[in-house]
Scaffold this active site. Sequence first.
Site, PDB file in Angstrom:
ATOM      1  N   CYS A 101       3.843 -37.876  45.115  1.00 55.33           N
ATOM      2  CA  CYS A 101       2.792 -37.419  44.210  1.00 55.33           C
ATOM      3  C   CYS A 101       2.706 -38.372  43.027  1.00 55.33           C
ATOM      4  O   CYS A 101       3.731 -38.778  42.473  1.00 55.33           O
ATOM      5  CB  CYS A 101       3.114 -36.001  43.735  1.00 55.33           C
ATOM      6  N   HIS A 143      -1.875 -30.342  49.687  1.00 55.84           N
ATOM      7  CA  HIS A 143      -1.165 -30.882  48.523  1.00 55.84           C
ATOM      8  C   HIS A 143      -2.052 -30.810  47.280  1.00 55.84           C
ATOM      9  O   HIS A 143      -1.630 -30.331  46.227  1.00 55.84           O
ATOM     10  CB  HIS A 143      -0.747 -32.332  48.823  1.00 55.84           C
ATOM     11  N   GLU A 144      -3.284 -31.296  47.413  1.00 60.07           N
ATOM     12  CA  GLU A 144      -4.199 -31.306  46.262  1.00 60.07           C
ATOM     13  C   GLU A 144      -4.611 -29.890  45.867  1.00 60.07           C
ATOM     14  O   GLU A 144      -4.738 -29.572  44.687  1.00 60.07           O
ATOM     15  CB  GLU A 144      -5.425 -32.174  46.555  1.00 60.07           C
ATOM     16  N   HIS A 147      -2.257 -28.325  43.516  1.00 64.36           N
ATOM     17  CA  HIS A 147      -2.428 -28.743  42.118  1.00 64.36           C
ATOM     18  C   HIS A 147      -3.395 -27.824  41.370  1.00 64.36           C
ATOM     19  O   HIS A 147      -3.234 -27.585  40.176  1.00 64.36           O
ATOM     20  CB  HIS A 147      -2.941 -30.187  42.022  1.00 64.36           C
TER      21      HIS A 147
END
Length: 174
Positions: A101, A143-144, A147
Amino acid sequence: MTEILQISQLGNPILRQQAQPIDDVRDEQIQKLIDDLIDTAVAQNGVGIAAPQVARSYRLFIVASRPTLRYPNAPSMTPTAMINPRIIGHSTEVVKDWEGCLSVPGIRGLVPRYQTIEVEYTTRDGKLEKQELTDFVARIFQHESDHLDGLVFLDRLETTKDIITEQEYQKIIL
């Protein structure tokens, strides 16, 4: 004119906050942010980047899979802005693979993710898009998406034994 934005690092409170939905995708500032995010991801050898990573609390990220120094075997795709994205379905199969990341430099983790996901998001042109993503691109999306919910990949690890340094990771993939 686009600019390369500064990446928020682990410990910055914005990375732990719930991002806000975007009401007007055609807003000039949102359109500029999309361009800046794309350029920032490319400049940092990232395959994805979320607005909170550049200190903007919006439900927006870029998926930009392509071979890079950090991910030499990544498939190539056009960088895609995904606004107010959601996972609306997923496979039962979960696969563990190494993730890094831009907000957690120098560290990789072996992260379990769904192999296939069905997603929905608004494009930068304001169209609602639905598609199925698999393998590495599905991993980037998940993953994004984390966030936007105040999570980083380290929160998904099953054990601290699943962490290595970037230097050791590079030995594995070469």
